[in-house]
Write an enzyme that holds these catalytic residues in place. Structure first.
Site, PDB file in Angstrom:
ATOM      1  N   CYS A 175       0.719  -1.214   0.160  1.00  0.00           N
ATOM      2  CA  CYS A 175      -0.127   0.046   0.011  1.00  0.00           C
ATOM      3  C   CYS A 175       1.047   1.255   0.023  1.00  0.00           C
ATOM      4  O   CYS A 175       1.837   1.279   0.654  1.00  0.00           O
ATOM      5  CB  CYS A 175      -1.006  -0.086   1.122  1.00  0.00           C
TER       6      CYS A 175
HETATM    7  N1  LIG Z   1      -7.386  -1.221   2.024  1.00  0.00           N
HETATM    8  C1  LIG Z   1      -6.932  -0.259   1.438  1.00  0.00           C
HETATM    9  O1  LIG Z   1      -6.141   0.569   2.196  1.00  0.00           O
HETATM   10  C2  LIG Z   1      -6.999   0.133   0.152  1.00  0.00           C
HETATM   11  C3  LIG Z   1      -7.156  -0.858  -0.833  1.00  0.00           C
HETATM   12  N2  LIG Z   1      -7.396  -0.334  -2.203  1.00  0.00           N
HETATM   13  C4  LIG Z   1      -7.637  -1.514  -2.904  1.00  0.00           C
HETATM   14  O2  LIG Z   1      -7.432  -1.148  -4.468  1.00  0.00           O
HETATM   15  C5  LIG Z   1      -8.485  -1.737  -5.351  1.00  0.00           C
HETATM   16  C6  LIG Z   1      -9.332  -0.335  -6.125  1.00  0.00           C
HETATM   17  O3  LIG Z   1      -9.766   0.416  -4.864  1.00  0.00           O
HETATM   18  P1  LIG Z   1     -10.828   1.539  -5.635  1.00  0.00           P
HETATM   19  O4  LIG Z   1      -9.778   2.730  -6.282  1.00  0.00           O
HETATM   20  O5  LIG Z   1     -11.520   1.926  -4.404  1.00  0.00           O
HETATM   21  O6  LIG Z   1     -11.553   0.720  -6.542  1.00  0.00           O
HETATM   22  P2  LIG Z   1     -12.316   1.175  -7.886  1.00  0.00           P
HETATM   23  O7  LIG Z   1     -11.337   1.609  -8.785  1.00  0.00           O
HETATM   24  O8  LIG Z   1     -13.103   0.075  -8.270  1.00  0.00           O
HETATM   25  O9  LIG Z   1     -13.042   2.522  -7.445  1.00  0.00           O
HETATM   26  C7  LIG Z   1     -14.337   2.646  -7.077  1.00  0.00           C
HETATM   27  C8  LIG Z   1     -15.117   3.857  -7.223  1.00  0.00           C
HETATM   28  O10 LIG Z   1     -15.050   4.743  -6.205  1.00  0.00           O
HETATM   29  C9  LIG Z   1     -14.429   5.726  -6.782  1.00  0.00           C
HETATM   30  N3  LIG Z   1     -13.300   6.073  -5.727  1.00  0.00           N
HETATM   31  C10 LIG Z   1     -12.176   5.545  -5.288  1.00  0.00           C
HETATM   32  N4  LIG Z   1     -11.558   6.055  -4.408  1.00  0.00           N
HETATM   33  C11 LIG Z   1     -12.189   7.076  -4.164  1.00  0.00           C
HETATM   34  C12 LIG Z   1     -12.014   8.024  -2.998  1.00  0.00           C
HETATM   35  N5  LIG Z   1     -11.123   8.114  -2.202  1.00  0.00           N
HETATM   36  N6  LIG Z   1     -13.068   9.175  -3.066  1.00  0.00           N
HETATM   37  C13 LIG Z   1     -14.085   9.051  -3.548  1.00  0.00           C
HETATM   38  N7  LIG Z   1     -14.249   8.053  -4.809  1.00  0.00           N
HETATM   39  C14 LIG Z   1     -13.249   7.289  -4.956  1.00  0.00           C
HETATM   40  C15 LIG Z   1     -13.731   5.578  -8.081  1.00  0.00           C
HETATM   41  O11 LIG Z   1     -13.852   6.555  -8.729  1.00  0.00           O
HETATM   42  P3  LIG Z   1     -12.294   7.568  -9.366  1.00  0.00           P
HETATM   43  O12 LIG Z   1     -11.424   6.476  -9.662  1.00  0.00           O
HETATM   44  O13 LIG Z   1     -13.043   8.309 -10.577  1.00  0.00           O
HETATM   45  O14 LIG Z   1     -12.285   8.479  -8.019  1.00  0.00           O
HETATM   46  C16 LIG Z   1     -14.670   4.496  -8.582  1.00  0.00           C
HETATM   47  O15 LIG Z   1     -15.988   5.238  -9.104  1.00  0.00           O
HETATM   48  C17 LIG Z   1      -9.511  -2.254  -4.220  1.00  0.00           C
HETATM   49  O16 LIG Z   1      -9.377  -3.551  -4.501  1.00  0.00           O
HETATM   50  C18 LIG Z   1      -9.302  -1.716  -3.101  1.00  0.00           C
HETATM   51  O17 LIG Z   1      -9.430  -2.979  -1.904  1.00  0.00           O
HETATM   52  C19 LIG Z   1      -6.800   0.675  -2.524  1.00  0.00           C
HETATM   53  C20 LIG Z   1      -6.489   1.592  -1.908  1.00  0.00           C
HETATM   54  C21 LIG Z   1      -6.342   1.550  -0.290  1.00  0.00           C
HETATM   55  N1  LIG Z   2      -3.613   1.245  -0.145  1.00  0.00           N
HETATM   56  C1  LIG Z   2      -3.560  -0.090  -0.842  1.00  0.00           C
HETATM   57  N2  LIG Z   2      -3.896  -1.140  -0.168  1.00  0.00           N
HETATM   58  C2  LIG Z   2      -4.345  -2.335  -0.814  1.00  0.00           C
HETATM   59  C3  LIG Z   2      -3.972  -2.512  -2.251  1.00  0.00           C
HETATM   60  N3  LIG Z   2      -3.878  -3.644  -2.691  1.00  0.00           N
HETATM   61  C4  LIG Z   2      -4.504  -4.261  -1.678  1.00  0.00           C
HETATM   62  N4  LIG Z   2      -4.470  -3.424  -0.434  1.00  0.00           N
HETATM   63  C5  LIG Z   2      -4.742  -3.743   0.918  1.00  0.00           C
HETATM   64  O1  LIG Z   2      -3.754  -4.407   1.524  1.00  0.00           O
HETATM   65  C6  LIG Z   2      -4.285  -5.814   2.116  1.00  0.00           C
HETATM   66  C7  LIG Z   2      -3.083  -6.524   2.421  1.00  0.00           C
HETATM   67  O2  LIG Z   2      -2.336  -6.177   3.137  1.00  0.00           O
HETATM   68  P1  LIG Z   2      -1.016  -7.119   3.781  1.00  0.00           P
HETATM   69  O3  LIG Z   2      -0.311  -6.101   4.710  1.00  0.00           O
HETATM   70  O4  LIG Z   2      -1.448  -8.354   4.232  1.00  0.00           O
HETATM   71  O5  LIG Z   2      -0.185  -7.381   2.514  1.00  0.00           O
HETATM   72  C8  LIG Z   2      -5.534  -6.160   1.234  1.00  0.00           C
HETATM   73  O6  LIG Z   2      -6.485  -7.130   1.901  1.00  0.00           O
HETATM   74  C9  LIG Z   2      -6.054  -4.661   0.915  1.00  0.00           C
HETATM   75  O7  LIG Z   2      -6.822  -4.347   1.993  1.00  0.00           O
HETATM   76  C10 LIG Z   2      -3.270  -1.097  -2.822  1.00  0.00           C
HETATM   77  O8  LIG Z   2      -3.170  -1.164  -4.187  1.00  0.00           O
HETATM   78  N5  LIG Z   2      -3.427  -0.083  -2.370  1.00  0.00           N
END
Ligand SMILES: NC(=O)C1=CN([C@@H]2O[C@H](COP(=O)(O)OP(=O)(O)OC[C@H]3O[C@@H](n4cnc5c(N)ncnc54)[C@H](OP(=O)(O)O)[C@@H]3O)[C@@H](O)[C@H]2O)C=CC1
Ligand SMILES: Nc1nc2c(ncn2[C@@H]2O[C@H](COP(=O)(O)O)[C@@H](O)[C@H]2O)c(=O)[nH]1
Length: 327
Positions: A175
């Site tokens: 991340c």
């Molecule tokens: N657990 C974590 O800390 C994180 C996990 N991830 C993982 O990365 C993958 C992609 O995630 P994600 O980008 O949400 O999925 P998507 O690319 O499917 O986006 C989902 C929707 O939410 C919008 N969106 C995404 N982030 C935001 C935000 N911060 N504020 C408002 N709207 C938002 C996007 O629009 P737009 O792209 O136009 O903004 C899109 O319409 C997932 O699998 C997720 O679990 C990603 C980051 C953090």
């Molecule tokens: N900020 C982001 N978080 C992500 C992304 N892809 C996955 N994830 C999150 O990480 C955990 C796994 O964490 P780990 O410490 O066990 O390796 C996963 O379940 C998601 O919630 C990303 O691209 N950006």
């Protein structure tokens, strides 16, 4: 929130043992209608799980969540798992197409046992709308919603109908959200789990930042029903990530779901790629996790996971490991 800490800042305090062997300790956990062998689920990421691993996990009695990055394959996946008598556990996003997808599943009577709404910033109207949509069309499916990092978010998603919430914004190994945005639970993920669990009336899944098997017990102590793990499950023989050889040693790729490798573009990148050492068969890690957790339960003075939930703990800021590693 009163005290802030993370996994490496905590040691659980042993209580008198009541078993003669660690094998008497039961690591199983109930989530929804099913009981699973471990309170652990591999991350729903493309370099961590594929159909073959989903079958292996489900057949072994472990919980799994299939990723959502090959959306068209999901109906066939659900059909295949059900034809084998296994649970079907899939992920969805929140974009427009996903609404039609949920309606189509209902029309085809393809009912996933578990549906995880998987987006970065889960405390949003987009997730609330999707929870309500799933509950309207697929009321039998157990809905996990996330990711979130505050009690307000947990309450709102539970009130919208979520059956469990997933806690963790940015503590993951691949991340870069914390660096790119300045936000998240990175560095205080365990305290965030505790904070959220206190507000929760349904199960919490602690997601990200687990670096050792002991961190599973710590998550349970601070209120998690289950933990989601990426990096510890990357690099296995079965892992879908590409294998590369460097100086005669094998490594496998592990990349973030919001990395450019997953997205195919550089827009809104919040994840990176790394290479992890080849670890051998997945089952060996699952077995070791179970044995270590059985040992945790024995130290907690009980026979089941519940005993861990009430043990005392000490806060030992940044001083536990002193550079120690398991190997
Ligand atoms: N657990 C974590 O800390 C994180 C996990 N991830 C993982 O990365 C993958 C992609 O995630 P994600 O980008 O949400 O999925 P998507 O690319 O499917 O986006 C989902 C929707 O939410 C919008 N969106 C995404 N982030 C935001 C935000 N911060 N504020 C408002 N709207 C938002 C996007 O629009 P737009 O792209 O136009 O903004 C899109 O319409 C997932 O699998 C997720 O679990 C990603 C980051 C953090
Ligand atoms: N900020 C982001 N978080 C992500 C992304 N892809 C996955 N994830 C999150 O990480 C955990 C796994 O964490 P780990 O410490 O066990 O390796 C996963 O379940 C998601 O919630 C990303 O691209 N950006």
């Amino acid at each position: 929130m009163d005290v802030v800490f993370d996994y490496e800042d905590i040691q659980l305090i042993p209580a008198k043992c009541i078993v003669d062997s660690r094998s008497e300790c039961d690591t199983s956990v109930k989530l929804g209608k099913h009981t699973f062998r471990l309170p652990v689920v591999p991350a729903n990421m493309q370099t961590i799980i594929d159909e073959k691993i989903a079958i292996q996990l489900a057949e072994g009695g472990y919980f799994y969540i299939m990723h959502r990055f090959d959306p068209a394959s999901r109906p066939a996946f659900i059909r295949d798992m059900h034809s084998r008598g296994l649970i079907a556990s899939i992920s969805v996003g929140v974009k427009e197409d996903e609404y039609g997808f949920v309606e189509q599943l209902a029309a085809d009577s393809l009912i996933p046992d578990y549906i995880t709404i998987d987006i970065a910033h889960g405390h949003s109207n987009a997730v609330i709308r999707m929870i309500q949509h799933i509950k309207k069309h697929l009321p039998e499916s157990f809905v996990i919603a996330g990711n979130v990092g505050t009690p307000e978010a947990v309450r709102e998603l539970e009130n919208a109908g979520a059956d469990a919430t997933k806690v963790g914004i940015g503590p993951g190994k691949v991340c870069i959200t914390k660096i790119k945005t300045g936000f998240g639970t990175g560095g205080w993920q365990l305290a965030a789990v505790r904070w959220c669990a206190k507000a929760a009336s349904k199960p919490i899944i602690a997601d990200g930042g687990i670096r050792t098997h002991g961190d599973i017990a710590k998550s349970v102590r601070f209120g998690a029903s289950m933990v989601m793990i990426g990096s510890l499950f990357a690099g296995h023989e079965e892992s879908p990530g590409q294998t590369v050889e460097r100086d005669g040693e094998q490594f496998k790729e592990y990349f973030g779901s919001a990395s450019e490798f997953q997205k195919g573009e550089k827009k809104n990148v919040e994840g990176k790629k790394m290479y992890v050492e080849y670890k051998g068969p997945l089952q060996d890690t699952l077995t070791e996790m179970e044995q270590d957790l059985q040992s945790s339960i024995s130290y907690s003075g009980g026979k089941s996971l519940d005993a861990i939930r009430t043990v005392d703990y000490a806060i030992v800021k940044n001083s536990i490991f002193n550079g120690d590693k398991v190997y």
